[in-house]
Design a protein around this motif. Structure first.
Motif, PDB file in Angstrom:
ATOM      1  N   LEU A 136      48.284  37.460  45.985  1.00  0.00           N
ATOM      2  CA  LEU A 136      47.690  36.244  45.449  1.00  0.00           C
ATOM      3  C   LEU A 136      47.949  35.037  46.338  1.00  0.00           C
ATOM      4  N   ILE A 137      49.171  34.894  46.814  1.00  0.00           N
ATOM      5  CA  ILE A 137      49.511  33.723  47.622  1.00  0.00           C
ATOM      6  C   ILE A 137      48.853  33.770  48.993  1.00  0.00           C
ATOM      7  N   LYS A 138      48.832  34.937  49.624  1.00  0.00           N
ATOM      8  CA  LYS A 138      48.309  35.047  50.990  1.00  0.00           C
ATOM      9  C   LYS A 138      46.791  35.143  51.049  1.00  0.00           C
ATOM     10  N   ASN A 139      46.176  35.711  50.012  1.00  0.00           N
ATOM     11  CA  ASN A 139      44.748  35.997  50.084  1.00  0.00           C
ATOM     12  C   ASN A 139      43.870  35.029  49.313  1.00  0.00           C
ATOM     13  N   VAL A 140      44.453  34.203  48.455  1.00  0.00           N
ATOM     14  CA  VAL A 140      43.672  33.269  47.652  1.00  0.00           C
ATOM     15  C   VAL A 140      44.312  31.895  47.780  1.00  0.00           C
ATOM     16  N   SER A 141      43.559  30.928  48.290  1.00  0.00           N
ATOM     17  CA  SER A 141      44.144  29.622  48.585  1.00  0.00           C
ATOM     18  C   SER A 141      44.418  28.783  47.347  1.00  0.00           C
ATOM     19  N   ASN A 142      43.564  28.879  46.340  1.00  0.00           N
ATOM     20  CA  ASN A 142      43.730  28.066  45.134  1.00  0.00           C
ATOM     21  C   ASN A 142      43.216  28.844  43.938  1.00  0.00           C
ATOM     22  N   LEU A 143      44.109  29.201  43.023  1.00  0.00           N
ATOM     23  CA  LEU A 143      43.723  30.006  41.868  1.00  0.00           C
ATOM     24  C   LEU A 143      43.336  29.176  40.649  1.00  0.00           C
ATOM     25  N   SER A 144      43.556  27.882  40.679  1.00  0.00           N
ATOM     26  CA  SER A 144      43.288  27.052  39.509  1.00  0.00           C
ATOM     27  C   SER A 144      41.818  27.140  39.100  1.00  0.00           C
ATOM     28  N   GLN A 163      50.974  37.489  35.507  1.00  0.00           N
ATOM     29  CA  GLN A 163      51.832  36.331  35.268  1.00  0.00           C
ATOM     30  C   GLN A 163      51.753  35.313  36.411  1.00  0.00           C
ATOM     31  N   PHE A 164      51.679  35.784  37.656  1.00  0.00           N
ATOM     32  CA  PHE A 164      51.524  34.864  38.780  1.00  0.00           C
ATOM     33  C   PHE A 164      50.177  34.160  38.713  1.00  0.00           C
ATOM     34  N   ALA A 165      49.108  34.920  38.422  1.00  0.00           N
ATOM     35  CA  ALA A 165      47.777  34.321  38.359  1.00  0.00           C
ATOM     36  C   ALA A 165      47.709  33.251  37.268  1.00  0.00           C
ATOM     37  N   LYS A 166      48.271  33.542  36.111  1.00  0.00           N
ATOM     38  CA  LYS A 166      48.253  32.570  35.015  1.00  0.00           C
ATOM     39  C   LYS A 166      49.086  31.344  35.357  1.00  0.00           C
ATOM     40  N   SER A 167      50.198  31.534  36.023  1.00  0.00           N
ATOM     41  CA  SER A 167      51.049  30.393  36.385  1.00  0.00           C
ATOM     42  C   SER A 167      50.350  29.459  37.369  1.00  0.00           C
ATOM     43  N   GLN A 168      49.327  30.000  38.082  1.00  0.00           N
ATOM     44  CA  GLN A 168      48.572  29.196  39.035  1.00  0.00           C
ATOM     45  C   GLN A 168      47.261  28.674  38.447  1.00  0.00           C
ATOM     46  N   GLY A 169      47.071  28.894  37.141  1.00  0.00           N
ATOM     47  CA  GLY A 169      45.903  28.334  36.466  1.00  0.00           C
ATOM     48  C   GLY A 169      44.668  29.191  36.457  1.00  0.00           C
ATOM     49  N   LYS A 206      30.885  37.537  36.629  1.00  0.00           N
ATOM     50  CA  LYS A 206      31.206  37.545  38.050  1.00  0.00           C
ATOM     51  C   LYS A 206      32.594  36.935  38.253  1.00  0.00           C
ATOM     52  N   PHE A 207      33.320  37.436  39.253  1.00  0.00           N
ATOM     53  CA  PHE A 207      34.709  37.032  39.446  1.00  0.00           C
ATOM     54  C   PHE A 207      34.932  36.450  40.842  1.00  0.00           C
ATOM     55  N   ASP A 208      35.907  35.548  40.900  1.00  0.00           N
ATOM     56  CA  ASP A 208      36.320  34.976  42.180  1.00  0.00           C
ATOM     57  C   ASP A 208      37.271  35.907  42.919  1.00  0.00           C
ATOM     58  N   VAL A 209      38.083  36.629  42.150  1.00  0.00           N
ATOM     59  CA  VAL A 209      39.078  37.542  42.720  1.00  0.00           C
ATOM     60  C   VAL A 209      39.081  38.832  41.911  1.00  0.00           C
ATOM     61  N   ILE A 210      39.041  39.964  42.589  1.00  0.00           N
ATOM     62  CA  ILE A 210      39.209  41.267  41.933  1.00  0.00           C
ATOM     63  C   ILE A 210      40.403  41.959  42.575  1.00  0.00           C
ATOM     64  N   ILE A 211      41.369  42.308  41.746  1.00  0.00           N
ATOM     65  CA  ILE A 211      42.556  43.033  42.204  1.00  0.00           C
ATOM     66  C   ILE A 211      42.449  44.467  41.709  1.00  0.00           C
ATOM     67  N   GLU A 212      42.334  45.409  42.613  1.00  0.00           N
ATOM     68  CA  GLU A 212      42.122  46.817  42.268  1.00  0.00           C
ATOM     69  C   GLU A 212      43.428  47.591  42.398  1.00  0.00           C
ATOM     70  N   LEU A 213      43.957  48.036  41.256  1.00  0.00           N
ATOM     71  CA  LEU A 213      45.241  48.737  41.220  1.00  0.00           C
ATOM     72  C   LEU A 213      45.123  50.182  40.741  1.00  0.00           C
ATOM     73  N   SER A 214      43.933  50.601  40.363  1.00  0.00           N
ATOM     74  CA  SER A 214      43.765  51.926  39.769  1.00  0.00           C
ATOM     75  C   SER A 214      43.231  52.964  40.750  1.00  0.00           C
ATOM     76  N   ALA A 215      42.786  52.512  41.921  1.00  0.00           N
ATOM     77  CA  ALA A 215      42.147  53.390  42.919  1.00  0.00           C
ATOM     78  C   ALA A 215      40.838  53.985  42.400  1.00  0.00           C
ATOM     79  N   LYS A 216      40.215  53.325  41.409  1.00  0.00           N
ATOM     80  CA  LYS A 216      38.970  53.834  40.832  1.00  0.00           C
ATOM     81  C   LYS A 216      37.793  52.882  41.028  1.00  0.00           C
ATOM     82  N   LEU A 217      38.068  51.615  41.250  1.00  0.00           N
ATOM     83  CA  LEU A 217      37.000  50.638  41.441  1.00  0.00           C
ATOM     84  C   LEU A 217      36.915  50.303  42.932  1.00  0.00           C
ATOM     85  N   SER A 218      36.047  51.006  43.636  1.00  0.00           N
ATOM     86  CA  SER A 218      35.916  50.804  45.075  1.00  0.00           C
ATOM     87  C   SER A 218      35.292  49.440  45.364  1.00  0.00           C
ATOM     88  N   PHE A 219      35.423  49.002  46.606  1.00  0.00           N
ATOM     89  CA  PHE A 219      34.809  47.740  47.012  1.00  0.00           C
ATOM     90  C   PHE A 219      33.290  47.808  46.822  1.00  0.00           C
TER      91      PHE A 219
END
Length: 314
Positions: A136-144, A163-169, A206-219
């Motif tokens: 989140l910190i390295k790949n997204v400049s502003n999450l608010s 929790q990190f994403a929510k803390s950044q708004g 539509k989303f600004d950021v997609i975090i894929e942790l399941s190995a099921k939702l390909s790019f």
């Protein structure tokens, strides 16, 4: 000392316990008496030989990378830590393992464990916490105000990422099976989706950021869920994914990022501070080290809510 090792790639059944000599630290090494070890999906991917192009064919190998414990002795060049310090950290999982009674580490692989943090909590933090923080910190400049989709959100990385994403708004939509929904809400998700009832790819949002942790939702599948300027982050490194992401990012505003987590004392300390301030570290199950086969078999079969941890010593 007891140590869990394996002499060939295969199922969890290749793991076995051996008695070996307690290691002696070199001048830049630290001997840690291990108190707890966290379980990560990478553990069994390595055991099963899925990344043997990196781990090689030299055996025996040991397992596990996240740990906490107490320093028992140090080499003569160690300056930042002393005997009796409680510490936690992560080793390079492709070169060594930590599931045993003692391990050798270097200063840059560990951080002080705050007294308010249990050994089990500390062992649950390093890989999952730093992965979430860095993606989140390295790949997204502003999450608010950004709309974030986290797919496969109920395990360790998802726990920290929400929790990190929510803390950044951010506005977070989290995907898991129904059994994880109470945790997703506890961690702060604005919306939750049960993948057994609703296909993520059918979402109209539509989303600004997609975090894929399941190995099921390909790019490729995720692109239709992405805004014109958006970022897709995967935790699944492979040669094809690196080539695909590089070529895509030259031409498209829909960016494809692959996380390669780098550990360090500073980020470990930041995570410990966040947990002390109130960030939740949910440990769904703790196993004694002697139950290493049962622990891995269960997590592989059933998955894990939050983190699963080995208790090694009191």
């Amino acid at each position: 000392m007891k140590k869990i090792i394996y002499d060939q790639y295969g199922s969890v059944d290749v793991l076995h316990s051996v008695e070996v000599n307690k290691p002696v630290p070199g001048k830049e090494q630290i001997l840690v008496k291990v108190k707890a070890v966290g379980i990560n999906p990478l553990d069994w991917k390595i055991i099963m030989g899925e990344v043997k192009v990196v781990t090689g064919k030299k055996f025996p190998k040991s397992v596990g990378c996240d740990f906490s414990g107490t320093i028992e002795s140090t080499g003569q060049d160690i300056q930042k830590f002393k005997i009796g310090d409680d510490v936690f950290g992560v080793v390079n999982p492709f070169k060594e393992g930590v599931l045993g009674e003692y391990i050798l580490v270097t200063e840059n692989e560990i951080a002080p464990k705050p007294a308010d943090l249990s050994f089990e909590q500390a062992a649950a933090i390093p890989t999952a916490g730093q992965s979430a923080l860095q993606m989140l910190i390295k790949n997204v400049s502003n999450l608010s105000g950004k709309e974030v989709l986290i797919n496969g959100a109920s395990a360790g990385v998802g726990m920290f990422a929400i929790q990190f994403a929510k803390s950044q708004g951010a506005i977070v939509t989290a995907v898991s099976s129904a059994k994880g929904h109470s945790l997703l809400k506890k961690w702060g998700s604005d919306y939750v989706i049960d993948y057994n009832k609703e296909k993520v790819t059918d979402l109209k949002q539509k989303f600004d950021v997609i975090i894929e942790l399941s190995a099921k939702l390909s790019f490729g599948k995720a692109k239709k869920l992405m805004k014109a300027n958006s970022t897709y982050i995967s935790v699944t490194p492979s040669l094809w994914n690196f080539v695909h992401s590089f070529s895509n990012n030259l031409l498209s505003r829909k960016k494809y990022k692959i996380l390669l987590m780098k550990s360090g004392t500073q980020s470990l300390s930041r995570l410990a501070h966040e947990v002390i301030k109130g960030m939740d570290v949910y440990i769904s199950k703790t196993y004694p080290m002697a139950d290493y086969k049962e622990a891995y078999k269960t997590v592989i079969k059933e998955g894990a809510l939050g983190k699963v941890v080995f208790h090694v010593a009191s």
